[in-house]
Design an enzyme around this catalytic site. Structure first.
Site, mmCIF file in Angstrom:
data_model
loop_
_atom_site.group_PDB
_atom_site.id
_atom_site.type_symbol
_atom_site.label_atom_id
_atom_site.label_comp_id
_atom_site.label_asym_id
_atom_site.label_seq_id
_atom_site.Cartn_x
_atom_site.Cartn_y
_atom_site.Cartn_z
ATOM 1 N N HIS A 106 38.681 -14.636 30.267
ATOM 2 C CA HIS A 106 37.225 -14.731 30.360
ATOM 3 C C HIS A 106 36.555 -14.059 29.175
ATOM 4 O O HIS A 106 36.950 -12.959 28.769
ATOM 5 C CB HIS A 106 36.722 -14.070 31.652
ATOM 6 C CG HIS A 106 36.983 -14.867 32.877
ATOM 7 N ND1 HIS A 106 37.128 -14.302 34.130
ATOM 8 C CD2 HIS A 106 37.108 -16.206 33.064
ATOM 9 C CE1 HIS A 106 37.339 -15.248 35.024
ATOM 10 N NE2 HIS A 106 37.333 -16.413 34.394
ATOM 11 N N HIS A 111 41.473 -24.569 42.007
ATOM 12 C CA HIS A 111 40.857 -23.411 41.343
ATOM 13 C C HIS A 111 40.904 -22.173 42.225
ATOM 14 O O HIS A 111 40.868 -21.042 41.720
ATOM 15 C CB HIS A 111 39.409 -23.736 40.974
ATOM 16 C CG HIS A 111 38.873 -22.855 39.879
ATOM 17 N ND1 HIS A 111 39.377 -22.875 38.589
ATOM 18 C CD2 HIS A 111 37.889 -21.912 39.866
ATOM 19 C CE1 HIS A 111 38.737 -22.001 37.841
ATOM 20 N NE2 HIS A 111 37.824 -21.396 38.591
ATOM 21 N N ARG A 154 43.646 -19.825 41.363
ATOM 22 C CA ARG A 154 43.296 -18.901 40.278
ATOM 23 C C ARG A 154 42.512 -17.714 40.838
ATOM 24 O O ARG A 154 42.720 -16.571 40.414
ATOM 25 C CB ARG A 154 42.481 -19.664 39.230
ATOM 26 C CG ARG A 154 42.006 -18.846 38.030
ATOM 27 C CD ARG A 154 41.492 -19.812 36.967
ATOM 28 N NE ARG A 154 40.593 -19.219 36.002
ATOM 29 C CZ ARG A 154 40.961 -18.592 34.890
ATOM 30 N NH1 ARG A 154 42.245 -18.455 34.620
ATOM 31 N NH2 ARG A 154 40.063 -18.111 34.048
ATOM 32 N N TYR A 187 35.581 -13.680 40.398
ATOM 33 C CA TYR A 187 36.925 -14.070 40.823
ATOM 34 C C TYR A 187 37.639 -13.001 41.646
ATOM 35 O O TYR A 187 38.636 -13.285 42.289
ATOM 36 C CB TYR A 187 37.790 -14.374 39.589
ATOM 37 C CG TYR A 187 37.504 -15.688 38.924
ATOM 38 C CD1 TYR A 187 38.455 -16.709 38.910
ATOM 39 C CD2 TYR A 187 36.294 -15.936 38.298
ATOM 40 C CE1 TYR A 187 38.212 -17.910 38.289
ATOM 41 C CE2 TYR A 187 36.029 -17.140 37.672
ATOM 42 C CZ TYR A 187 36.992 -18.122 37.669
ATOM 43 O OH TYR A 187 36.745 -19.315 37.060
ATOM 44 N N LYS A 218 40.170 -21.727 26.825
ATOM 45 C CA LYS A 218 38.914 -22.316 26.369
ATOM 46 C C LYS A 218 38.562 -21.806 24.977
ATOM 47 O O LYS A 218 38.784 -20.645 24.649
ATOM 48 C CB LYS A 218 37.785 -21.962 27.342
ATOM 49 C CG LYS A 218 37.870 -22.693 28.671
ATOM 50 C CD LYS A 218 36.651 -22.374 29.535
ATOM 51 C CE LYS A 218 36.663 -23.172 30.823
ATOM 52 N NZ LYS A 218 35.471 -22.893 31.664
ATOM 53 N N ARG A 240 44.242 -21.936 34.407
ATOM 54 C CA ARG A 240 43.387 -23.053 34.773
ATOM 55 C C ARG A 240 44.233 -24.321 34.807
ATOM 56 O O ARG A 240 45.296 -24.391 34.183
ATOM 57 C CB ARG A 240 42.254 -23.231 33.760
ATOM 58 C CG ARG A 240 41.373 -22.002 33.543
ATOM 59 C CD ARG A 240 40.378 -22.253 32.417
ATOM 60 N NE ARG A 240 39.488 -21.126 32.194
ATOM 61 C CZ ARG A 240 39.677 -20.149 31.322
ATOM 62 N NH1 ARG A 240 40.790 -20.146 30.571
ATOM 63 N NH2 ARG A 240 38.810 -19.174 31.172
#
Length: 272
Positions: A243, A216, A219, A252, A163, A137
């Site tokens: 994820h 993005h 990615r 994705y 994250k 990211r």
């Protein structure tokens, strides 16, 4: 007077989000939506009703994803106010379920990436290469530093803090890893805790991408290629992208025309 009260409550909520380990990006987004809601309604928090929140959500003019984020943000803020006994009832409870269209993969084409690499300066080329070949990211790319890469076996790995503070290790091209290692510090130094801010890095990368192509989507490109050429292993791609849910990974991973045709052909023959 109302605005000063809003600021105090928002600052307290921010402390709560920081204490919960929320990422700076998530905190900024939640705070922004909550502040916009309060300013737009313009009432003391104890007088805000469900109808006020509904009216604000209806007037935003956002897309489904933004509207869902706005609803989650104000719900979280008012839940905090109830928990801290600032208000008795949560006006954001039982908000309407927001319909969100099924997302589809949007991988950037290799030709687009090649053109962007040719047009970018050396630093931005590094950012594009990282996004396209490791799936990081923009916030993760912004934080990359020399000590994050290390030789492992016959290749190199890059340590990524994603994250929620979750750490994963992603294989990295040897040449790219050596260039990162040679920096000695942050790959993109700046004033955001020593590195460039994710937002500014995204803008710099976006400037060399054609209209309609976002950072993005680099990615997405990584995820799609990793899935199609890596044995269709969705769990492996999930681990590479960091994820929490495999359902997110499915968004994705584009399916190539060859696979679609093969799937259809399998159903063409009807047994006697």
């Amino acid at each position: 007077m109302i605005m000063s009260t809003f600021s105090v409550l928002l600052d307290q909520w921010k402390d709560e989000l920081v204490a919960a380990g929320r990422s700076p990006g998530t905190i900024a987004m939640r705070m922004s939506y909550a502040r916009r809601c309060l300013v737009s309604i313009g009432k003391p928090v104890e007088l805000i009703e469900r109808a006020d929140v509904i009216r604000w959500l209806a007037s935003g003019g956002w897309g489904p994803d933004a509207r869902a984020c706005a609803a989650a943000s104000v719900k979280g803020f008012f839940t905090f106010l109830v928990d801290t006994r600032v208000i008795a009832d949560n006006p954001a409870t039982n908000l309407p379920r927001i319909s969100r269209p099924r997302a589809v993969p949007r991988p950037a084409a290799d030709a687009v990436i090649s053109d962007a690499l040719a047009a970018a300066d050396p630093k931005i080329r590094l950012a594009i290469e990282l996004m396209a070949t490791t799936g990081l990211r923009r916030a993760e790319v912004a934080r990359v530093k020399a000590s994050d890469v290390e030789p492992v076996g016959r290749g190199w790995m890059i340590r990524v803090k994603g994250k929620g503070g979750h750490v994963r290790r992603v294989p990295c091209l040897p040449g790219l890893a050596r260039r990162i290692s040679a920096t000695g510090g942050y790959l993109f130094p700046g004033y955001d805790d020593g590195h460039i801010s994710p937002g500014w890095l995204g803008k710099l990368v976006g400037r060399v991408l054609p209209e309609g192509v976002t950072p993005h989507m680099l990615r997405h490109r990584f995820a799609s290629i990793a899935y199609m050429e890596g044995g269709h292993d969705l769990r492996a791609v999930q681990a590479l992208l960091g994820h929490a849910s495999i359902a997110t990974t499915q968004i994705y991973t584009a399916t190539c025309d060859r696979d679609v045709r093969a799937a259809a052909c399998a159903a063409w023959k009807v047994s006697a």
